[in-house]
Write a protein that holds these residues in place. Structure first.
Motif, mmCIF file in Angstrom:
data_model
loop_
_atom_site.group_PDB
_atom_site.id
_atom_site.type_symbol
_atom_site.label_atom_id
_atom_site.label_comp_id
_atom_site.label_asym_id
_atom_site.label_seq_id
_atom_site.Cartn_x
_atom_site.Cartn_y
_atom_site.Cartn_z
ATOM 1 N N ALA A 453 107.973 38.951 47.896
ATOM 2 C CA ALA A 453 109.051 37.957 48.134
ATOM 3 C C ALA A 453 108.551 37.296 49.321
ATOM 4 O O ALA A 453 108.612 36.019 49.548
ATOM 5 C CB ALA A 453 110.276 38.640 48.215
ATOM 6 N N LEU A 454 108.336 38.073 50.287
ATOM 7 C CA LEU A 454 107.924 37.289 51.540
ATOM 8 C C LEU A 454 106.682 36.489 51.617
ATOM 9 O O LEU A 454 106.377 35.588 51.897
ATOM 10 C CB LEU A 454 107.874 38.473 52.607
ATOM 11 C CG LEU A 454 109.366 38.872 53.154
ATOM 12 C CD1 LEU A 454 109.170 40.148 54.162
ATOM 13 C CD2 LEU A 454 110.093 37.812 54.101
ATOM 14 N N GLY A 455 105.678 36.932 50.763
ATOM 15 C CA GLY A 455 104.477 36.362 50.633
ATOM 16 C C GLY A 455 104.497 35.035 49.785
ATOM 17 O O GLY A 455 103.982 34.208 50.054
ATOM 18 N N ALA A 456 105.544 35.150 48.850
ATOM 19 C CA ALA A 456 105.600 33.781 48.060
ATOM 20 C C ALA A 456 106.503 33.018 49.068
ATOM 21 O O ALA A 456 106.335 31.694 48.981
ATOM 22 C CB ALA A 456 106.865 34.088 46.820
ATOM 23 N N ALA A 457 107.341 33.333 49.933
ATOM 24 C CA ALA A 457 107.901 32.371 50.845
ATOM 25 C C ALA A 457 106.926 31.777 51.658
ATOM 26 O O ALA A 457 106.781 30.509 52.087
ATOM 27 C CB ALA A 457 109.179 33.099 51.804
ATOM 28 N N ALA A 458 106.043 32.709 52.581
ATOM 29 C CA ALA A 458 105.206 32.157 53.441
ATOM 30 C C ALA A 458 104.028 31.081 52.395
ATOM 31 O O ALA A 458 103.621 30.165 52.831
ATOM 32 C CB ALA A 458 104.319 33.237 53.867
ATOM 33 N N ARG A 459 103.704 31.429 51.323
ATOM 34 C CA ARG A 459 102.942 30.505 50.478
ATOM 35 C C ARG A 459 103.455 29.193 50.125
ATOM 36 O O ARG A 459 102.917 28.305 50.302
ATOM 37 C CB ARG A 459 102.901 31.441 49.081
ATOM 38 C CG ARG A 459 102.210 30.673 47.869
ATOM 39 C CD ARG A 459 100.501 30.750 48.279
ATOM 40 N NE ARG A 459 100.130 30.091 47.046
ATOM 41 C CZ ARG A 459 99.958 30.033 45.706
ATOM 42 N NH1 ARG A 459 100.568 31.095 45.239
ATOM 43 N NH2 ARG A 459 99.665 28.986 45.062
ATOM 44 N N TYR A 460 104.971 29.248 50.138
ATOM 45 C CA TYR A 460 105.811 28.061 49.909
ATOM 46 C C TYR A 460 105.664 27.130 51.082
ATOM 47 O O TYR A 460 105.328 26.048 50.955
ATOM 48 C CB TYR A 460 107.053 28.259 49.450
ATOM 49 C CG TYR A 460 107.777 26.933 48.919
ATOM 50 C CD1 TYR A 460 107.269 26.133 47.956
ATOM 51 C CD2 TYR A 460 108.951 26.672 49.583
ATOM 52 C CE1 TYR A 460 107.890 24.877 47.796
ATOM 53 C CE2 TYR A 460 109.537 25.110 49.629
ATOM 54 C CZ TYR A 460 109.231 24.432 48.459
ATOM 55 O OH TYR A 460 109.576 23.183 48.361
ATOM 56 N N THR A 461 105.776 27.724 52.201
ATOM 57 C CA THR A 461 105.609 27.044 53.331
ATOM 58 C C THR A 461 104.293 26.252 53.543
ATOM 59 O O THR A 461 104.311 25.211 53.965
ATOM 60 C CB THR A 461 105.767 28.131 54.647
ATOM 61 O OG1 THR A 461 107.167 28.668 54.738
ATOM 62 C CG2 THR A 461 105.467 27.333 55.889
ATOM 63 N N SER A 462 103.125 27.053 52.958
ATOM 64 C CA SER A 462 101.812 26.487 53.402
ATOM 65 C C SER A 462 101.718 25.254 52.135
ATOM 66 O O SER A 462 101.124 24.335 52.243
ATOM 67 C CB SER A 462 100.757 27.695 53.122
ATOM 68 O OG SER A 462 100.102 27.568 52.084
ATOM 69 N N ILE A 463 102.159 25.642 50.961
ATOM 70 C CA ILE A 463 102.087 24.730 49.896
ATOM 71 C C ILE A 463 102.723 23.387 50.469
ATOM 72 O O ILE A 463 102.279 22.090 50.316
ATOM 73 C CB ILE A 463 102.832 25.104 48.743
ATOM 74 C CG1 ILE A 463 101.820 26.354 47.954
ATOM 75 C CG2 ILE A 463 102.983 23.912 47.607
ATOM 76 C CD1 ILE A 463 102.619 26.845 46.826
ATOM 77 N N ARG A 464 103.862 23.525 50.966
ATOM 78 C CA ARG A 464 104.961 22.253 51.382
ATOM 79 C C ARG A 464 103.930 21.454 52.532
ATOM 80 O O ARG A 464 104.062 20.194 52.531
ATOM 81 C CB ARG A 464 106.147 22.836 51.970
ATOM 82 C CG ARG A 464 107.174 22.908 50.652
ATOM 83 C CD ARG A 464 107.621 21.617 50.006
ATOM 84 N NE ARG A 464 108.252 20.776 51.128
ATOM 85 C CZ ARG A 464 109.610 20.773 51.127
ATOM 86 N NH1 ARG A 464 110.255 21.637 50.320
ATOM 87 N NH2 ARG A 464 110.176 20.109 52.052
ATOM 88 N N ALA A 465 103.390 22.188 53.524
ATOM 89 C CA ALA A 465 102.708 21.648 54.494
ATOM 90 C C ALA A 465 101.511 20.830 53.829
ATOM 91 O O ALA A 465 101.008 20.020 54.462
ATOM 92 C CB ALA A 465 102.087 22.928 55.486
ATOM 93 N N GLY A 466 101.073 21.339 52.758
ATOM 94 C CA GLY A 466 99.809 20.607 52.144
ATOM 95 C C GLY A 466 100.074 19.559 51.162
ATOM 96 O O GLY A 466 99.227 19.024 50.442
ATOM 97 N N MET A 467 101.470 19.393 51.187
ATOM 98 C CA MET A 467 101.831 18.246 49.939
ATOM 99 C C MET A 467 101.753 16.901 50.852
ATOM 100 O O MET A 467 102.159 16.601 51.829
ATOM 101 C CB MET A 467 103.283 18.542 49.565
ATOM 102 C CG MET A 467 103.018 19.419 48.529
ATOM 103 S SD MET A 467 104.674 19.895 47.541
ATOM 104 C CE MET A 467 104.373 19.460 45.989
#
Lengths: 467, 467
Positions: A453-467
């Motif tokens: 779950a924390l991995g998914a949260a960190a992943r979303y942060t990085s996805i948003r940063a790349g958008m």
């Protein structure tokens, strides 16, 4: 139809009035059950049961025909034999009903006559504009207004209201197959799209992207009706909120099984995997991940990075947590010199990550005070973005002490963390999950799901940063 | 010492008498707790508490010193500050005690003085022949005689007796961190090897290979002391019974964490993975897999091949089950013409695999009779080696009906199958797991673990065939 039309699903989730066509046999008749469930879950809209054999049911006047209901209801729920369904939808559309949930099975998924009936439904939809969820679905629910279409017995009558919206292509993600109340999931809406003769995953994505009460979407898919629209809708949603996707039928054999379940053309696994990634969605691979990972988004802010603090009571679990973290894309945080000094000062073995608080807690006179301080100091470290914190949940007597400690901690901590519970009594552990989430902290019994779950949260942060 | 000596661990698991050296403070003293746990779990051997400050505890005469106990006890449990431990072990050896379980922490795992103390223990073992489990361990238990060394409070006082033996390098696999009673695991023995200053994983493998009451071994490892001996012992065990291995520290960061937990030299992941495979052991990757996969070996015969029948109540779960099965090395069975004809005769949509019994059950007047017949016929198919069978476990009222159906089915079926439970109430689901296992059927709430268990069983069949 335009995208803007197709994504307006208010008549499904927020009907002011609903007609229910189906058996009203007391107790287990599917129409009766659907209405009973609405009442149990607190729906207060106008209800029009439709059945030629009854006059009154559950306090509502019964109408012999959809054409006779006293207003153009927002929605009709249809639970009748397949050959009767097209005519009912047609009548409903004529009466001005905007939306139909068709629970009945044996349409497209069985081919032949069923597929022919499903084509009739599509034709009626095209001609009249009535929108359809299903067929072959348990329908939907909305915790905000207590609205629920499910026509089967449900062993509970309330759900925790929250911000997670689940979409699925199976009734398995729903109140009759999941212990939703015992788990205490913070649910906003659920929708089983069934055979998707009209409303499909893309419509739901567009709807929930705009839905202010939905903070995260968790979607179970067996196929996608139109890849291009799906990708566009998913990217749009992901630019605003996280999207988790469980794509079933990822093996060739699984895809074949999907085809006989909902006549899905599951298609090429690599294409799906790539599309999910391109959309910025986060792929999950099991029911527990689909159901439980969203909690971290519901209850916590996003982490700024992927540096994880692991705070346990047992060295063995710390090692396992580390493996899971690395494989989930998290980095094991290196604490600052100040934190290391504080930890070593607290007890000579502390200082690394994972932090094993076990030894110090077993000798401390104030174990909860020590824990509270250690947890707060570690998560406050500038080198830490998020944390998993173990709690001993196995004893009824500890419940209050643990929950009180986390209640004190929560306002002190601005970064996301999850609580991982372990212990000796299952019931007490589950109770602690529910209590911790009542104070807004996501809690997990499975350490793997907690860290993912924390991995998914960190992943979303990085996805948003790349958008 | 010879292998034959080293693998004789009877003084650990079957002591006729035990000395307990530690705090006897009423209630939570660790020596007191250890003795209390033995009594609670039904140990009837002779117990000699050792502590200079007490005369009597829990009905036992207390001795001020190990040298004063009235016989050469089989075992001593030591829970005292590290600097005092070597002298106690020395005294015990002099008194003729054969085995020591050293619970105390802060030995090799902290380096420095602790490591020096641990070297002293090894020297005493070499000189006197006393065997040591630990230090830094919760020790062991044996359900056959109720013997348990664990010196912490345990919230239950009985375990289901069975044939699964768990070995671990962490107290996390043990009664204070796992809801062993609620889960109803069929346990034979458990042993936490801790720092392994003497008794290690290889000794346990040799011991349990020869142990007629152990049918399957589940082992959690952070490192292996001697790869060559381990491989030999594992292959020997695997030639007689299955071995599951959870190797923690599989990532570089995880290996580093392991080193600070039990001073393990976790070593190269690829080397371990290869060695586990070469040994014919089956690798598992999570706590739930380690704890729950053994149930299939405990309760069921081995499958002759890997062809799986999937029998569910819901199409969506069937698709997911298929994915998991293929990834777990199972093949989706193709039913014989006779079975297909029977299924199609039962209901027009049945015939494929997975079998979705949902539609027929919802319209049948005798759903349990129909299920029973469908399940028996499918598993009897010559093209089927094993099966996963769904059961609806979410309602208290169903418990008896479901358990009765499986009671009737069990004698009709000679091939291995597992029951996968889903439903609306967690407590009722867990109760059904325990009830089904009471009639000898392995039951699972997590569909992934359920299918991986069958995958492990099929894998063991093929390993044995290749030996």
């Amino acid at each position: 139809m335009m995208k803007s039309d197709r994504s307006d699903l208010r008549a499904f989730f927020e009907p002011a009035s609903v007609a229910v066509v189906g058996s009203l046999r007391d107790g287990m008749g599917l129409g009766f059950r659907s209405i009973k469930n609405m009442l149990n879950f607190g729906y207060t809209g106008r209800v029009y049961p439709v059945n030629p054999s009854y006059d009154e049911v559950l306090g509502f006047e019964v109408y012999s025909d959809v054409s006779e209901i006293p207003e153009a209801a927002d929605q009709v729920i249809i639970i009748t034999p397949p050959p009767t369904v097209p005519a009912i939808v047609e009548q409903a559309a004529e009466r001005g009903v905007k939306a139909a949930v068709i629970v009945s099975e044996n349409f497209g998924e069985v081919g032949g006559e069923g597929a022919q009936l499903q084509r009739q439904l599509v034709e009626i939809r095209d001609r009249t504009g009535i929108r359809i969820v299903g067929p072959n679905t348990i329908g939907l629910l909305n915790t905000a207004n207590g609205y629920i279409t499910v026509p089967y017995f449900i062993a509970y009558d309330s759900l925790r209201k929250g911000t997670v919206t689940y979409c699925s292509q199976s009734g398995f993600v729903g109140p009759t197959a999941q212990p939703l109340q015992d788990r205490g999931y913070p649910i906003n809406k659920m929708c089983d799209v069934g055979n998707k003769c009209d409303v499909n995953e893309t419509d739901l994505l567009n709807c929930f992207a705009d839905d202010p009460s939905t903070k995260v979407v968790a979607m179970h898919l067996e196929d996608v009706k139109d890849g291009r629209f799906f990708l566009e809708a998913a990217r749009n949603l992901v630019s605003r909120k996280p999207l988790l996707v469980m794509k079933a039928g990822r093996t060739e054999e699984g895809a074949r099984a999907a085809s006989s379940h909902t006549s899905s053309l599951a298609g090429n696994e690599e294409v799906y995997d790539c599309a999910i990634r391109q959309a910025g969605a986060i792929r999950v691979n099991s029911w527990p991940e689909l159901m439980e990972i969203p909690k971290v988004f519901a209850y916590q802010p996003l982490p700024e990075g992927n540096r994880l603090a692991i705070i346990t009571h047992t060295g063995g679990a710390g090692v396992v947590a580390t493996d899971i973290a690395v494989e989930a894309g998290l980095a094991v945080a290196r604490y600052s010199d100040e934190t290391v000094a504080f930890l070593k000062d607290t007890q000579f073995r502390l200082g690394g990550n994972p932090v094993d608080m076990g030894p110090i807690l077993s000798t401390s006179d104030n174990p909860f005070q020590v824990q509270e301080e250690v947890i707060a100091r570690i998560i406050d470290d500038p080198n830490v973005d998020c944390a998993i914190v173990a709690a001993y949940g196995g004893l009824e007597g500890l419940l209050t002490l643990v929950v009180e400690m986390f209640s004190r901690l929560k306002p002190r901590i601005s970064k996301p963390f999850v609580v991982w519970l372990y212990g000796m009594k299952l019931g007490a552990m589950q109770e602690m999950v529910v209590e911790l989430e009542a104070i807004g902290l996501p809690a997990y019994i499975d350490i793997e799901v907690a860290i993912k779950a924390l991995g998914a949260a960190a992943r979303y942060t990085s996805i948003r940063a790349g958008m």
